[in-house]
Design an enzyme around this catalytic site. Structure first.
Site, PDB file in Angstrom:
ATOM      1  N   PHE A  16       0.830  -1.210   0.000  1.00 11.85           N
ATOM      2  CA  PHE A  16       0.000   0.000   0.000  1.00 11.85           C
ATOM      3  C   PHE A  16       0.863   1.258   0.000  1.00 11.85           C
ATOM      4  O   PHE A  16       0.577   2.220  -0.710  1.00 11.85           O
ATOM      5  CB  PHE A  16      -0.890   0.031   1.247  1.00 11.85           C
ATOM      6  N   VAL A  81      15.437  -6.896  -2.919  1.00 11.34           N
ATOM      7  CA  VAL A  81      16.463  -5.913  -2.550  1.00 11.34           C
ATOM      8  C   VAL A  81      17.342  -6.552  -1.485  1.00 11.34           C
ATOM      9  O   VAL A  81      16.857  -7.042  -0.471  1.00 11.34           O
ATOM     10  CB  VAL A  81      15.818  -4.618  -2.006  1.00 11.34           C
ATOM     11  N   GLU A 172     -10.285 -13.341  12.505  1.00 15.72           N
ATOM     12  CA  GLU A 172     -10.905 -13.619  11.211  1.00 15.72           C
ATOM     13  C   GLU A 172     -10.643 -15.069  10.767  1.00 15.72           C
ATOM     14  O   GLU A 172     -11.539 -15.746  10.260  1.00 15.72           O
ATOM     15  CB  GLU A 172     -10.389 -12.613  10.171  1.00 15.72           C
TER      16      GLU A 172
HETATM   17  C1  LIG Z   1      -3.157 -11.134   7.144  1.00 17.28           C
HETATM   18  C2  LIG Z   1      -3.191  -9.654   7.318  1.00 17.28           C
HETATM   19  C3  LIG Z   1      -4.402  -9.021   7.533  1.00 17.28           C
HETATM   20  C4  LIG Z   1      -4.449  -7.627   7.676  1.00 17.28           C
HETATM   21  N1  LIG Z   1      -5.662  -7.031   7.873  1.00 17.28           N
HETATM   22  C5  LIG Z   1      -5.731  -5.686   7.918  1.00 17.28           C
HETATM   23  C6  LIG Z   1      -6.983  -5.017   8.023  1.00 17.28           C
HETATM   24  O1  LIG Z   1      -8.024  -5.650   8.083  1.00 17.28           O
HETATM   25  N2  LIG Z   1      -6.983  -3.656   8.047  1.00 17.28           N
HETATM   26  C7  LIG Z   1      -5.818  -2.923   7.970  1.00 17.28           C
HETATM   27  O2  LIG Z   1      -5.879  -1.695   7.964  1.00 17.28           O
HETATM   28  N3  LIG Z   1      -4.629  -3.528   7.905  1.00 17.28           N
HETATM   29  C8  LIG Z   1      -4.559  -4.889   7.865  1.00 17.28           C
HETATM   30  N4  LIG Z   1      -3.341  -5.500   7.762  1.00 17.28           N
HETATM   31  C9  LIG Z   1      -2.133  -4.676   7.785  1.00 17.28           C
HETATM   32  C10 LIG Z   1      -1.880  -4.053   6.419  1.00 17.28           C
HETATM   33  O3  LIG Z   1      -2.008  -5.011   5.410  1.00 17.28           O
HETATM   34  C11 LIG Z   1      -0.485  -3.453   6.460  1.00 17.28           C
HETATM   35  O4  LIG Z   1      -0.470  -2.438   7.420  1.00 17.28           O
HETATM   36  C12 LIG Z   1      -0.081  -2.888   5.104  1.00 17.28           C
HETATM   37  O5  LIG Z   1      -0.083  -3.879   4.115  1.00 17.28           O
HETATM   38  C13 LIG Z   1       1.304  -2.260   5.196  1.00 17.28           C
HETATM   39  O6  LIG Z   1       1.654  -1.786   3.944  1.00 17.28           O
HETATM   40  P1  LIG Z   1       3.186  -1.612   3.538  1.00 17.28           P
HETATM   41  O7  LIG Z   1       3.149  -1.039   2.166  1.00 17.28           O
HETATM   42  O8  LIG Z   1       3.917  -0.913   4.606  1.00 17.28           O
HETATM   43  O9  LIG Z   1       3.780  -3.076   3.517  1.00 17.28           O
HETATM   44  P2  LIG Z   1       3.306  -4.362   2.717  1.00 17.28           P
HETATM   45  O10 LIG Z   1       1.899  -4.240   2.261  1.00 17.28           O
HETATM   46  O11 LIG Z   1       3.659  -5.513   3.585  1.00 17.28           O
HETATM   47  O12 LIG Z   1       4.210  -4.346   1.420  1.00 17.28           O
HETATM   48  C14 LIG Z   1       5.589  -4.570   1.479  1.00 17.28           C
HETATM   49  C15 LIG Z   1       6.055  -4.927   0.084  1.00 17.28           C
HETATM   50  O13 LIG Z   1       7.468  -5.007   0.115  1.00 17.28           O
HETATM   51  C16 LIG Z   1       7.898  -6.149  -0.612  1.00 17.28           C
HETATM   52  N5  LIG Z   1       9.194  -6.547  -0.075  1.00 17.28           N
HETATM   53  C17 LIG Z   1       9.492  -6.950   1.178  1.00 17.28           C
HETATM   54  N6  LIG Z   1      10.811  -7.195   1.298  1.00 17.28           N
HETATM   55  C18 LIG Z   1      11.362  -6.942   0.086  1.00 17.28           C
HETATM   56  C19 LIG Z   1      12.677  -7.021  -0.444  1.00 17.28           C
HETATM   57  N7  LIG Z   1      13.722  -7.381   0.308  1.00 17.28           N
HETATM   58  N8  LIG Z   1      12.876  -6.705  -1.734  1.00 17.28           N
HETATM   59  C20 LIG Z   1      11.839  -6.323  -2.529  1.00 17.28           C
HETATM   60  N9  LIG Z   1      10.562  -6.232  -2.076  1.00 17.28           N
HETATM   61  C21 LIG Z   1      10.332  -6.538  -0.790  1.00 17.28           C
HETATM   62  C22 LIG Z   1       6.797  -7.165  -0.385  1.00 17.28           C
HETATM   63  O14 LIG Z   1       6.782  -8.141  -1.436  1.00 17.28           O
HETATM   64  C23 LIG Z   1       5.552  -6.290  -0.374  1.00 17.28           C
HETATM   65  O15 LIG Z   1       4.988  -6.177  -1.671  1.00 17.28           O
HETATM   66  C24 LIG Z   1      -3.258  -6.875   7.620  1.00 17.28           C
HETATM   67  C25 LIG Z   1      -2.038  -7.530   7.411  1.00 17.28           C
HETATM   68  C26 LIG Z   1      -2.005  -8.903   7.245  1.00 17.28           C
HETATM   69  C27 LIG Z   1      -0.694  -9.587   7.004  1.00 17.28           C
END
Ligand SMILES: Cc1cc2nc3c(=O)[nH]c(=O)nc-3n(C[C@H](O)[C@H](O)[C@H](O)COP(=O)(O)OP(=O)(O)OC[C@H]3O[C@@H](n4cnc5c(N)ncnc54)[C@H](O)[C@@H]3O)c2cc1C
Length: 455
Positions: A16, A81, A172
């Site tokens: 996100f 990365v 859930e």
């Molecule tokens: C099962 C589950 C249910 C959830 N339910 C909810 C909910 O109901 N409501 C809510 O608000 N939040 C929920 N969350 C939390 C929410 O999904 C996270 O807060 C959000 O996805 C964080 O976004 P982000 O972009 O920081 O990280 P992420 O969405 O985790 O994205 C990180 C990205 O980085 C990539 N990445 C990681 N390491 C590397 C690397 N070394 N090299 C290249 N790419 C890499 C991954 O592939 C991924 O695409 C939930 C999380 C999970 C796991």
């Protein structure tokens, strides 16, 4: 060709936060390279539905390339990365160096087993599509094994599911498991009754859904118990192994333990060389930059920051808002304007327990039961990033609502991983001619052999 005046922004992670940041940089004078180890953006909040056979993986994951194909200043690279070289302003990806003017770190969180990493083999977590499919396979196989089994004790272990962690994901998962056993599969087996399935939800803290108001935690617990789920609060897991889990002094025979308890930050946060909190998240400046590094930013789950004396939550809204904010800050920096401080707006939280059952806290308002469930459906449907996913999910949910069936009950075999394409190495230099012309100028041969870090 790289034009001199263009600022090159490298975004790590297309969750996100990373996606919102990349989209916010669709402006002249900026070139974006978005790097992710997967080729898809994943809607994690509905991952448990893939794990419990309600949705198929493509319903909640969209190719990153497709999401950005209209954005001509953005290049997508698929690769893990390995290292951030903050002093040299470059990152190492699959053995290649990529220089940047600005960096956005948004690689999110990973599972944490509180120092008991051997538990991971017996208690998979839920963070990626691969893990969701693994969990789904384990759940469906457990029922198949129960049908084959003749020993009542072993059959009991096959139909006992233990979910560790009473946050939204654990709640859930437990609710969905109870519905699968109690309704979806109820008439499918001949040698045992799936309705005798035991689902146990274990939470170390005093109540489930600890980030929700207390009254909603209590309501959620009652709704889970109405589905026949045993909720054990104030109970710690002491061991997980092949065929058992120990909680407190009790050993429970089970073949399916699901981990929804701890998370820790992506190890790339340690490469920034700044202070981290106990979960490994980065203590950022108020504009979300890395202390002492105005050209490097952190977005999403990796942010450690307090607002009004409270730590910011690791939720999708924070990721979206922080991603957009970082993009805005870079735009301001390029325009010579003052950098705005980040302020998180809490839009509320919700968790679903099952059909017609959910809890939601939005501002001063508290909802539970059917209205909260309906709200949950609408919010999640609206939040899916592409239209095709919305239609697919809507159809699956409507079908499931009227038939109690789950559309994705196929147990997939796991093929062996095909060899991945590696950069072609000529002598000690890495060939960059396979890259797009836009990227090639910033990609240089890494000194061989480039060390690979465990990321
Ligand atoms: C099962 C589950 C249910 C959830 N339910 C909810 C909910 O109901 N409501 C809510 O608000 N939040 C929920 N969350 C939390 C929410 O999904 C996270 O807060 C959000 O996805 C964080 O976004 P982000 O972009 O920081 O990280 P992420 O969405 O985790 O994205 C990180 C990205 O980085 C990539 N990445 C990681 N390491 C590397 C690397 N070394 N090299 C290249 N790419 C890499 C991954 O592939 C991924 O695409 C939930 C999380 C999970 C796991």
């Amino acid at each position: 060709m790289l034009r001199k005046e263009e600022a090159h922004v490298v975004v790590l992670g297309a969750g996100f936060a990373g996606l919102a940041a990349a989209r916010g940089l669709n402006v002249p004078g900026v070139r974006v390279t978005l790097i992710d180890k997967c080729n898809h953006h994943l809607f994690q909040p509905l991952l448990y539905q893939v794990a419990t056979a309600a949705l198929a993986a493509p319903d909640i994951s969209s190719p990153i390339r497709k999401l950005l194909w209209r954005q001509r200043n953005a290049t997508v690279l698929m690769g893990a990365v390995q290292r951030i070289e903050i002093e040299k302003k470059r990152v190492l990806v699959e053995g290649r160096h990529i220089d940047y003017d600005y960096l956005i770190l948004a690689t999110g969180m990973t599972h944490a087993y509180f120092g008991n990493d051997k538990w991971a083999a017996f208690a998979p977590g839920l963070k990626t599509v691969g893990e969701a499919l693994d969990v789904r396979r384990r759940i469906l196989r457990a029922f198949e094994a129960a049908e084959m089994e003749t020993s009542p004790e072993v059959r009991r272990a096959c139909t006992t599911f233990v979910v560790i962690g009473g946050g939204p994901t654990g709640v859930e998962l437990a609710g969905a498991l109870a519905e699968i056993a109690g309704r979806t599969l109820a008439r499918d087996f001949r040698r045992f009754d799936p309705r005798t399935t035991r689902v146990i939800l274990v939470e170390a803290g005093g109540r489930i859904l600890s980030t929700f108001p207390e009254e909603l935690s209590a309501k959620a617990q009652r709704q889970l118990e109405a589905l026949g789920i045993e909720v054990r609060t104030g109970t710690r897991v002491t061991d997980v192994g092949d065929g058992y889990v120990e909680i407190g002094d009790e050993s429970i025979a089970t073949h399916t333990v699901l981990w929804a308890a701890g998370v820790r930050a992506s190890p790339l946060a340690t490469h920034l060389g700044v202070a981290l909190d106990r979960m490994g998240r980065v203590w950022v400046q108020d504009d979300l930059s890395v202390p002492g590094r105005p050209e490097a930013f952190v977005a999403g789950d990796l942010i450690a920051m307090t607002q009004d004396g409270r730590p910011l939550p690791g939720v999708a809204q924070l990721a979206l808002q922080s991603g957009r904010h970082v993009a805005k800050t870079i735009r301001c920096a390029l325009a010579g304007k003052e950098r705005p401080p980040f302020h998180y707006t809490d839009r509320g939280s919700m968790a679903t327990i099952g059909r017609n059952k959910a809890v939601a806290a939005i501002g001063r308002f508290r909802f539970s039961g059917f209205f909260a469930w309906w709200l949950w459906l609408v919010v999640h449907l609206r939040s899916l990033v592409d239209f095709r996913s919305r239609l697919g999910v809507l159809f699956e949910w409507a079908w499931a609502y009227f038939t109690w069936q789950r559309g994705s009950r196929v147990i997939l075999e796991v093929p062996s991983e095909p060899p991945t394409a590696k950069p072609s190495v000529v002598g000690q230099a890495v060939r960059v001619d396979s890259l797009t012309p836009e990227v090639a100028p910033v990609v240089r041969a890494a000194p061989a052999p480039a060390p690979r870090l465990p990321v």
